[in-house]
Enzyme design. Structure first.
Site, mmCIF file in Angstrom:
data_model
loop_
_atom_site.group_PDB
_atom_site.id
_atom_site.type_symbol
_atom_site.label_atom_id
_atom_site.label_comp_id
_atom_site.label_asym_id
_atom_site.label_seq_id
_atom_site.Cartn_x
_atom_site.Cartn_y
_atom_site.Cartn_z
ATOM 1 N N ASP A 1 35.897 16.006 11.573
ATOM 2 C CA ASP A 1 35.103 14.904 11.079
ATOM 3 C C ASP A 1 34.690 13.869 12.113
ATOM 4 O OD1 ASP A 1 37.820 14.711 11.002
ATOM 5 O OD2 ASP A 1 37.899 13.278 9.400
ATOM 6 N N THR A 2 33.531 13.349 11.864
ATOM 7 C CA THR A 2 32.931 12.219 12.564
ATOM 8 C C THR A 2 32.248 11.421 11.470
ATOM 9 O OG1 THR A 2 32.480 13.584 14.515
ATOM 10 C CG2 THR A 2 31.220 11.556 14.293
#
Length: 395
Positions: free
Chosen positions: A209-210
């Site tokens: 995730d970002t």
């Protein structure tokens, strides 16, 4: 290749001059895996971030201020892998990456492998601002990208408070670290030839995730920003795409009425996104007539089938894209300002959580996009989006 497409038309009309904006956010695991059990949390975080950005825009703020406000909200949430709650590296420490880009000035600021700062995007934003002030003493060029201890020292010297790692570590990130460490030790004991992804299905969201934001403000300026704690169990000092120029985010105002203004943020496997410079590639693709088809082809040809990733059999990533242009009648009239905004998201990961909000919306709209049943993550592609017409009539 498995491809699913869904193009939703979201039509809106704003009628107040100070309500001339649109924003889109991907959050709460960016592009990774979003369990059904936590869907409400993911969407709630996304809505709060949208509201923070909209509050700033309604108060007269511009695109850069809005993306910063939204990203700070995401970094402060324990449910995202950015800022507080970030993945721990091999040494059990938090090192964050973040970048921001202003479409009007084309200036950019970024930090990599940053520890001890609660909101990495604040440092990236300050770096961008400092570059606009001109050269330093003795003719030195101000930095736009700092990493590690140097970035932390620079932040503190510019008034951004330090925050101990233990205050940014959550129960979830710590338990993930302990679980992954046990898996690594087991893999080393059995001398596994092929190193599989360390996180299990229940924790994929913490691996890839970002969080990111793209915005167009009332003046038609675009901006983009991203922030990430990086891969779980990454090597200390590793810097992902969230900090790299043209890889984590891109924003560029149109320089001519025949062109589109574009803003892009990316998520996924940093090494894949760095080697393909996907953010800039998608921005360039958005100058084509059909935005949906252009993004589809960019994700296929510039990412999944990129010659730079020829040796990879699982290419993981996602993007949110915003493009806008002045509507035809607005180009012929000084009394009417109208903006056509097209917004899209695409991913090769199992899922991606997005939220978006326009000037006339009372609350953000959220959606968890998923690959179709039977599709293989890293080899399949999902793409969705819509269109929003923003118009303001002068008195």
């Amino acid at each position: 290749m498995h491809i699913t497409t869904l193009h939703k038309d979201h039509i809106c009309q704003a009628n107040k001059l100070n309500a001339f904006y649109f924003l889109m956010i991907f959050t709460s695991s960016g592009a990774g895996y979003h369990s059904e059990s936590k869907a409400k949390e993911y969407k709630h975080v996304c809505k709060r971030a949208c509201q923070r950005a909209v509050d700033r825009l309604r108060a007269g703020g511009l695109a850069l201020e809005a993306v910063t406000a939204a990203l700070m909200e995401l970094e402060d949430s324990p449910f995202t892998n950015a800022g507080t709650g970030s993945n721990l590296n091999l040494s059990g420490e938090i090192e964050c990456d973040a970048s921001i880009m202003d479409g009007k000035s084309l200036n950019y600021g970024a930090v990599g492998a940053l520890s001890g700062i609660k909101n990495p995007v604040l440092v990236a934003r300050r770096l961008l601002s400092e570059t606009q002030k001109g050269k330093l003493s003795a003719g030195r060029i101000p930095p736009c990208f700092l990493v590690g201890k140097g970035a932390e020292q620079w932040a503190i010297s510019h008034g951004i408070p330090a925050c101990p790692t233990e205050k940014m570590t959550t129960k979830f990130s710590l338990s993930g670290y302990k679980r992954n460490k046990r898996k690594m030790e087991l893999a080393e004991q059995v001398e596994t030839k092929r190193k599989r992804q360390l996180c299990g299905h229940e924790n994929n969201s913490a691996c890839l995730d970002t969080v990111g934001v793209v915005v167009v403000d009332r003046e038609g300026n675009v901006a983009a920003a991203v922030s990430s704690g990086g891969l779980a169990m990454k090597h200390p000092g590793r810097v992902g795409q969230a900090a790299h120029y043209g890889c984590g985010c891109w924003a560029e105002n149109a320089r001519d009425v025949s062109l589109y203004s574009t803003a892009v943020s990316t998520s996924g496997s940093g090494e894949h996104l760095i080697r393909t410079m996907l953010a800039r590639e998608c921005s360039t693709a958005m100058q084509a007539e059909n935005a949906h088809q252009a993004l589809l082809e960019a994700m296929q040809n510039k990412f999944i089938s990129s010659p730079f990733l020829a040796g990879e059999d699982c290419v993981l990533g996602g993007v949110i894209v915003l493009r806008c242009c002045t509507c035809g009648e607005a180009q012929r009239s000084e009394d009417i300002q109208a903006l056509l905004v097209e917004f899209l998201w695409s991913h090769t990961t199992e899922s991606m959580c997005v939220g978006y909000m326009s000037a006339q919306d009372s609350k953000a709209r959220t959606h968890i996009s998923r690959l179709p049943p039977g599709a293989v993550a890293g080899q399949s592609l999902a793409i969705e989006g819509g269109v929003c017409r923003l118009g303001t009539v002068s008195d």
